[in-house]
Design a protein around this motif. Structure first.
Motif, PDB file in Angstrom:
ATOM      1  N   HIS A   1       0.813  -1.211   0.000  1.00 33.77           N
ATOM      2  CA  HIS A   1       0.000   0.000   0.000  1.00 33.77           C
ATOM      3  C   HIS A   1       0.852   1.269   0.000  1.00 33.77           C
ATOM      4  CE1 HIS A   1      -3.908  -2.043   0.895  1.00 33.77           C
ATOM      5  NE2 HIS A   1      -3.069  -2.990   1.271  1.00 33.77           N
ATOM      6  N   VAL A   2       0.159   2.370  -0.282  1.00 32.63           N
ATOM      7  CA  VAL A   2       0.817   3.674  -0.342  1.00 32.63           C
ATOM      8  C   VAL A   2       1.359   4.090   1.021  1.00 32.63           C
ATOM      9  CG1 VAL A   2       0.407   6.128  -0.822  1.00 32.63           C
ATOM     10  CG2 VAL A   2      -0.565   4.404  -2.318  1.00 32.63           C
ATOM     11  N   ASP A   3       0.724   3.618   2.096  1.00 34.47           N
ATOM     12  CA  ASP A   3       1.207   3.976   3.435  1.00 34.47           C
ATOM     13  C   ASP A   3       2.434   3.169   3.857  1.00 34.47           C
ATOM     14  OD1 ASP A   3       0.120   1.508   3.850  1.00 34.47           O
ATOM     15  OD2 ASP A   3      -1.408   2.144   5.286  1.00 34.47           O
ATOM     16  N   GLY A   4       2.968   2.309   2.957  1.00 36.86           N
ATOM     17  CA  GLY A   4       4.176   1.548   3.245  1.00 36.86           C
ATOM     18  C   GLY A   4       3.947   0.243   3.978  1.00 36.86           C
ATOM     19  N   HIS A   5       2.678  -0.144   4.194  1.00 33.14           N
ATOM     20  CA  HIS A   5       2.380  -1.360   4.934  1.00 33.14           C
ATOM     21  C   HIS A   5       2.123  -2.517   3.977  1.00 33.14           C
ATOM     22  CE1 HIS A   5       1.462   0.210   9.196  1.00 33.14           C
ATOM     23  NE2 HIS A   5       2.222   1.098   8.563  1.00 33.14           N
ATOM     24  N   LEU A   6       2.537  -3.696   4.416  1.00 36.50           N
ATOM     25  CA  LEU A   6       2.284  -4.950   3.709  1.00 36.50           C
ATOM     26  C   LEU A   6       1.170  -5.678   4.456  1.00 36.50           C
ATOM     27  CD1 LEU A   6       3.205  -7.043   1.520  1.00 36.50           C
ATOM     28  CD2 LEU A   6       4.752  -7.961   3.262  1.00 36.50           C
ATOM     29  N   ARG A   7       0.115  -6.098   3.728  1.00 34.00           N
ATOM     30  CA  ARG A   7      -1.048  -6.701   4.373  1.00 34.00           C
ATOM     31  C   ARG A   7      -1.386  -8.040   3.723  1.00 34.00           C
ATOM     32  NH1 ARG A   7      -1.920  -1.059   4.309  1.00 34.00           N
ATOM     33  NH2 ARG A   7      -2.248  -0.231   6.417  1.00 34.00           N
ATOM     34  N   LEU A   8      -1.915  -8.943   4.536  1.00 39.71           N
ATOM     35  CA  LEU A   8      -2.332 -10.269   4.080  1.00 39.71           C
ATOM     36  C   LEU A   8      -3.842 -10.397   4.271  1.00 39.71           C
ATOM     37  CD1 LEU A   8      -1.497 -13.099   3.045  1.00 39.71           C
ATOM     38  CD2 LEU A   8      -1.272 -13.791   5.444  1.00 39.71           C
TER      39      LEU A   8
END
Length: 507
Positions: free
Chosen positions: A368-375
């Motif tokens: 994501h644009v906020d720099g977070h990686l999500r599952l």
């Protein structure tokens, strides 16, 4: 004569009358004297009174003069007051008209207020109902969250068990490699093993990946730039998409164009193919996804539903029907290619730049644009895990061949390697001259998971060794910012595309 007698008689009569008059006058003298005395006294009194009255008359004239002057002033003031009264009456008329209008408007506003009050009461009732529904949904969400936490704990326990088993397998594998090193057969064994695996997957041939050092072909592929390239599975054919709204397929052995796919209505921002290589899917700036049949070159589906440009797309690695896409409308959509419509939508506050299916086909990684990686779980739309991977926007996600390592690239010019079993960073790759060129710059991992390739804004392609975390090669042939890198699953070549639409293949 008679006349004389008559005259004598008359004279005699006159004398008698005079005598009588004198007698009577003498008789009346005291009376006259008595009567004249009060008249003299009264005359002096009247004279005094006349003088007094004359003084009073003068005073009256003076008073009259003063009153006249005062009357003139009062008349002037009266005229002024009359003028003011006329003006005030005009003002009063205007105010009365305004008052009438205000009363009419007040009546209208009263009616409008009653309508708004009724509408407000209706909205409050709806709000109360929604509040009750929200409370119910919150309760269900809490229950689901608790259940999800339980499942996550179980999943993490299972992953830990898998990691332990993998560690045991790795120990056995390392022991085997040590024995192979002793006999000088390590390299041959790895080639044979990888070749067997890729032949099972459908590859015609496999070559052990080597570090690219020189370009093989330089292809002017697209006008306006090429932001998406992708190798077909177990094949040397390269698929590219650019700002000229075309999809082109290339033979990397000869550098020639095999055929083109048309019908896209916007710039191509991302590409993927199904694992059977029968369909090509493009994410476009026209807010749509386009699906082509490779053999016939015809468009199978136009997937609509996003309200902003679609910047990433990926296909399940175990099924050809499940596709996932991300757009700048803050949504991630799951599509069924057999039915041709969306089956689930995930809404999140941060735009997603990159997507990647996990090996199980049920979960998806998103950057994501906020720099977070999500599952995510694509069936329920639940967020399973979240990692603060980069300080700036994530631009690319790439999964290793065995599914145990995930590569992420960000606008902070870092390339992080995550262990998908423990969700911990197992490596960070950086270079002083490497600068990520855009929010959709794609990096890649080599088929043997030993190298990482990434393009830079200065036109260079940097290649790192995963085990040593250092640069092993810097490829310089592009004259514009490199936007995308892709490595053939056959081992080579490596392909890169830039902002001017040039594609280079490297060996």
């Amino acid at each position: 004569s008679q006349d004389e007698i008559a005259m004598e008689a008359i004279k005699h009569a006159l004398k008698a009358l005079r005598k009588r008059h004198l007698i009577e006058e003498g008789a009346h003298g005291p009376a006259f004297i008595a009567l004249s005395r009060p008249l003299v006294i009264q005359g002096s009194e009247w004279k005094e009174k006349a003088e007094t009255l004359e003084v009073e008359l003068q005073q009256c004239y003076k008073a009259q003069a003063r009153l006249s002057e005062q009357l003139v002033v009062e008349v002037s003031e009266s005229r002024t007051s009359k003028t003011l009264v006329v003006e005030k009456e005009a003002i009063i008329m205007d105010l009365q008209n305004e008052l009438t209008k205000a009363r009419d408007e007040c009546t209208h506003l009263t009616v409008h207020l009653e309508e708004k009050t009724k509408a407000l009461e209706l909205i409050m009732n709806e709000h109360q109902e929604l509040k009750e529904q929200l409370e119910g949904m919150t309760l269900r969400a809490k229950n689901a969250e608790a259940e999800n936490k339980t499942l996550t704990d179980r999943w993490m326990l299972q992953k830990m068990q898998d990691a332990e088993r993998l560690n045991e397998a790795n120990a056995l594998y390392e022991d085997m490699l040590d024995r192979l090193k002793a006999s000088g057969m390590e390299q041959l064994a790895r080639q044979q093993v990888d070749g067997v695996v890729r032949r099972i997957e459908g590859a015609e041939y496999y070559v052990e990946p080597t570090i690219p050092t020189a370009y093989k072909h330089k292809i002017p592929a697209h006008e306006g730039g090429c932001a998406a390239i992708f190798f077909e599975y177990s094949s040397g054919k390269l698929v590219s998409g650019g700002q000229d709204r075309t999809i082109k397929m290339w033979d990397t052995n000869t550098g020639s164009l095999s055929h083109s796919l048309y019908g896209c209505l916007g710039s191509v921002l991302d590409l993927t193919t199904t694992h059977d290589n029968k369909s090509v899917i493009a994410a476009s700036s026209s807010n749509n996804l386009y699906v082509w049949d490779v053999n016939s070159g015809r468009m199978q589906h136009t997937l609509t539903g996003h309200t902003d440009k679609v910047c990433s797309v990926d296909v399940s690695k175990i099924s050809t029907r499940h596709v996932i896409s991300a757009a700048y409308d803050r949504t991630i959509k799951v599509w069924d290619l057999q039915k041709g419509f969306c089956t689930n939508t995930i809404i999140f506050h941060s735009n997603c730049n990159a997507l990647c299916f996990s090996m199980d086909g049920r979960t998806v990684w998103s950057g994501h644009v906020d720099g977070h990686l999500r599952l995510w779980d694509i069936q329920t739309g639940k967020l399973l895990s979240e990692i603060a991977a980069h300080s700036l926007a994530i631009t690319s996600i790439s999964l290793s061949r065995n599914g145990n390592v995930l590569l992420t690239s960000g606008r902070d010019n870092l390339h992080n390697l995550f262990d998908t079993r423990s969700l911990e960073v197992c490596g960070t790759l950086r270079a002083s001259g490497n600068r990520v060129a855009s929010n959709w710059s794609r990096s890649c991992i080599s088929p043997d998971d030993n190298y990482v390739a990434s393009g830079s804004a200065d036109g260079s392609v940097y290649i790192w060794s995963v085990s040593k975390a250092n640069i092993v090669s810097t490829l310089k042939e592009h004259t514009a910012s490199v936007l995308c890198c892709s490595w053939s699953s056959l081992g080579k070549p490596l392909a890169s595309s830039d902002r001017s639409g040039i594609i280079c293949t490297w060996t």
